[in-house]
Write a protein that holds these residues in place. Structure first.
Motif, mmCIF file in Angstrom:
data_model
loop_
_atom_site.group_PDB
_atom_site.id
_atom_site.type_symbol
_atom_site.label_atom_id
_atom_site.label_comp_id
_atom_site.label_asym_id
_atom_site.label_seq_id
_atom_site.Cartn_x
_atom_site.Cartn_y
_atom_site.Cartn_z
ATOM 1 N N ASP A 63 0.834 -1.219 0.000
ATOM 2 C CA ASP A 63 0.000 0.000 0.000
ATOM 3 C C ASP A 63 0.860 1.257 0.000
ATOM 4 O OD1 ASP A 63 -2.229 -1.589 0.022
ATOM 5 O OD2 ASP A 63 -2.536 -1.467 2.194
ATOM 6 N N GLU A 64 1.925 1.257 0.805
ATOM 7 C CA GLU A 64 2.801 2.424 0.856
ATOM 8 C C GLU A 64 3.525 2.619 -0.482
ATOM 9 O OE1 GLU A 64 2.539 0.083 3.014
ATOM 10 O OE2 GLU A 64 2.274 0.913 5.031
ATOM 11 N N ILE A 65 3.964 1.500 -1.087
ATOM 12 C CA ILE A 65 4.602 1.584 -2.403
ATOM 13 C C ILE A 65 3.616 2.134 -3.434
ATOM 14 C CG2 ILE A 65 5.399 0.155 -4.338
ATOM 15 C CD1 ILE A 65 7.617 0.625 -2.459
ATOM 16 N N ALA A 66 2.378 1.667 -3.403
ATOM 17 C CA ALA A 66 1.365 2.153 -4.343
ATOM 18 C C ALA A 66 1.142 3.650 -4.168
ATOM 19 C CB ALA A 66 0.057 1.394 -4.151
ATOM 20 N N LEU A 88 3.792 18.144 -4.324
ATOM 21 C CA LEU A 88 4.073 16.764 -4.711
ATOM 22 C C LEU A 88 5.475 16.344 -4.292
ATOM 23 C CD1 LEU A 88 2.450 16.637 -8.268
ATOM 24 C CD2 LEU A 88 1.638 15.526 -6.188
ATOM 25 N N GLU A 89 6.441 17.238 -4.444
ATOM 26 C CA GLU A 89 7.811 16.909 -4.049
ATOM 27 C C GLU A 89 7.917 16.674 -2.553
ATOM 28 O OE1 GLU A 89 10.178 20.078 -5.637
ATOM 29 O OE2 GLU A 89 10.689 18.915 -7.427
ATOM 30 N N GLY A 94 8.484 12.705 1.890
ATOM 31 C CA GLY A 94 8.000 12.061 3.108
ATOM 32 C C GLY A 94 7.754 10.574 2.914
ATOM 33 N N LEU A 95 7.160 10.215 1.778
ATOM 34 C CA LEU A 95 6.887 8.798 1.512
ATOM 35 C C LEU A 95 8.178 8.008 1.327
ATOM 36 C CD1 LEU A 95 3.870 9.191 -0.938
ATOM 37 C CD2 LEU A 95 3.793 8.226 1.367
ATOM 38 N N VAL A 96 9.130 8.582 0.606
ATOM 39 C CA VAL A 96 10.410 7.893 0.395
ATOM 40 C C VAL A 96 11.122 7.665 1.720
ATOM 41 C CG1 VAL A 96 12.731 8.135 -0.571
ATOM 42 C CG2 VAL A 96 10.742 8.625 -1.990
ATOM 43 N N ALA A 97 11.163 8.692 2.556
ATOM 44 C CA ALA A 97 11.836 8.557 3.859
ATOM 45 C C ALA A 97 11.182 7.468 4.703
ATOM 46 C CB ALA A 97 11.805 9.891 4.596
ATOM 47 N N ALA A 98 9.838 7.442 4.714
ATOM 48 C CA ALA A 98 9.128 6.430 5.499
ATOM 49 C C ALA A 98 9.401 5.025 4.953
ATOM 50 C CB ALA A 98 7.629 6.722 5.493
ATOM 51 N N VAL A 122 18.492 1.961 -1.972
ATOM 52 C CA VAL A 122 17.039 1.822 -1.811
ATOM 53 C C VAL A 122 16.360 3.169 -2.063
ATOM 54 C CG1 VAL A 122 15.183 1.405 -0.146
ATOM 55 C CG2 VAL A 122 17.136 -0.145 -0.245
ATOM 56 N N GLU A 123 16.921 4.226 -1.480
ATOM 57 C CA GLU A 123 16.347 5.560 -1.668
ATOM 58 C C GLU A 123 16.414 5.981 -3.138
ATOM 59 O OE1 GLU A 123 16.828 10.113 0.110
ATOM 60 O OE2 GLU A 123 18.191 8.516 0.731
ATOM 61 N N ASP A 124 17.551 5.745 -3.804
ATOM 62 C CA ASP A 124 17.689 6.101 -5.219
ATOM 63 C C ASP A 124 16.671 5.357 -6.076
ATOM 64 O OD1 ASP A 124 19.757 7.780 -4.604
ATOM 65 O OD2 ASP A 124 21.344 6.391 -5.209
ATOM 66 N N THR A 125 16.453 4.088 -5.766
ATOM 67 C CA THR A 125 15.497 3.299 -6.545
ATOM 68 C C THR A 125 14.083 3.836 -6.379
ATOM 69 O OG1 THR A 125 16.881 1.316 -6.311
ATOM 70 C CG2 THR A 125 14.582 0.972 -6.906
ATOM 71 N N LEU A 126 13.711 4.175 -5.157
ATOM 72 C CA LEU A 126 12.368 4.712 -4.911
ATOM 73 C C LEU A 126 12.202 6.071 -5.584
ATOM 74 C CD1 LEU A 126 11.955 3.746 -1.149
ATOM 75 C CD2 LEU A 126 10.955 2.609 -3.138
ATOM 76 N N GLN A 127 13.252 6.895 -5.552
ATOM 77 C CA GLN A 127 13.197 8.176 -6.239
ATOM 78 C C GLN A 127 13.038 7.979 -7.742
ATOM 79 O OE1 GLN A 127 13.037 11.126 -4.916
ATOM 80 N NE2 GLN A 127 14.120 11.204 -2.967
#
Length: 318
Positions: A63-66, A88-89, A94-98, A122-127
């Motif tokens: 759910d958080e990924i979605a 949006l940024e 906030g979502l990436v950090a969580a 992990v952070e780079d991939t989510l970004q």
């Protein structure tokens, strides 16, 4: 078994179990007579620790990924239409950090704590998933083998800034009142107006070349990482085979040790029986010797006693 279900199972296991699970799934596919599926499964690469952590998020924090991927879609739409990104940024940050914190916790609970480099990946991939729809789909599927990154300031699919932004920039000089005529010496103003655009074009071109160079380097590094992963997987397979041989040898050694211990125990028991038999023989021999000596002494005593000889002589005469 189909490829999708096999890939889902494979990328859901711990990195340490990946090679063995891949081998098992490929063997199952071959037993089912699907050599092509077995080959596809065998070609799947073992994920790095950071890629595994993102896959773990796709399964345990779907759910958080979605939510993050929805924000990314909104950001790409806003960029494409020329609208501002607004909050949006901030929402993305906030979502990436969580999610990064969640990935660290899930990985640690699974026995694979993330180090600083893996956390950054992990952070780079989510970004990257928020600016590149292809990466977003990879993250959603949860089958990453390598971390992802995005270089440059423009989302994937947009080579330059939206056209309406450029048109807006061109419209600003036209807003000047018509009565403000430029002095004669500034008749070349159209050329001077074009200069910022001419300067901007090389700057934008430099940014594009820089982004392309970074992307090329990232692709080169990715290929090197995949080659290293292949070598690592091959060596892990060899190590697994060596460990199996070691376990089999250890089992044989254990069996032989058991047989040896049993033989030693039988030998010791036989030795004790032999010792007891020797003791009994020695006692019997001593008793026999004593009996012989007693008999000899009795004969000597009888020979020395004159009364014992008379009855014997009388009996001889009769």
């Amino acid at each position: 078994m189909d490829f999708s279900s096999a890939a889902d199972d494979l990328y859901g296991v711990l990195p340490a179990d990946f090679v063995e699970t891949r081998k098992r799934l490929a063997q199952e596919a071959r037993k089912e007579g699907d050599a092509a599926l077995a080959k596809r499964i065998g070609a799947l690469r073992r994920p790095t620790l950071s890629a595994w952590a993102v896959n773990l998020l796709a399964r345990s924090a779907a759910d958080e990924i979605a939510g993050l991927l929805d924000v990314g879609e909104e950001m790409r739409a806003a960029w494409g239409s020329g609208r501002g990104l607004g909050d949006l940024e901030r929402r993305r940050a906030g979502l990436v950090a969580a999610l990064v914190r969640t990935a660290g916790r899930l990985a640690a609970d699974a026995g694979n704590a993330l180090r600083e480099q893996a956390v950054r990946e992990v952070e780079d991939t989510l970004q990257a998933a928020t600016v590149d729809a292809a990466v977003a789909e990879e993250v959603r599927e949860g089958r990453l083998s390598q971390p992802r990154s995005h270089s440059g300031f423009v989302p994937a699919g947009f080579s330059t800034a939206p056209a309406d932004r450029q048109e807006g920039a061109k419209a600003k000089p036209a807003d000047r009142p018509a009565r403000q005529k430029p002095p004669p010496e500034k008749k070349a103003e159209p050329e001077s107006k074009a200069e910022p655009q001419k300067k901007a074009e090389p700057e934008r071109s430099n940014v594009t070349r820089t982004s392309a160079a970074r992307a090329k380097r990232a692709e080169t590094l990715r290929k090197r990482a995949e080659q290293a992963e292949d070598k690592l997987a091959e060596r892990e397979e060899r190590a697994d085979a060596a460990r199996r041989e070691a376990r089999e040898a250890s089992a044989r050694v254990g069996h032989l040790r058991h047989e040896l211990e049993r033989a030693i125990a039988e030998r010791d028991a036989a030795s004790r029986r032999a010792d007891r038999a020797e003791e009994n023989r020695a006692r019997a021999e001593e008793a026999a010797r004593e009996a012989r000596e007693a008999a000899a002494e009795a004969r000597r005593a009888a020979d020395r006693d004159p009364h014992s000889a008379r009855p014997a002589s009388k009996a001889g005469r009769g």
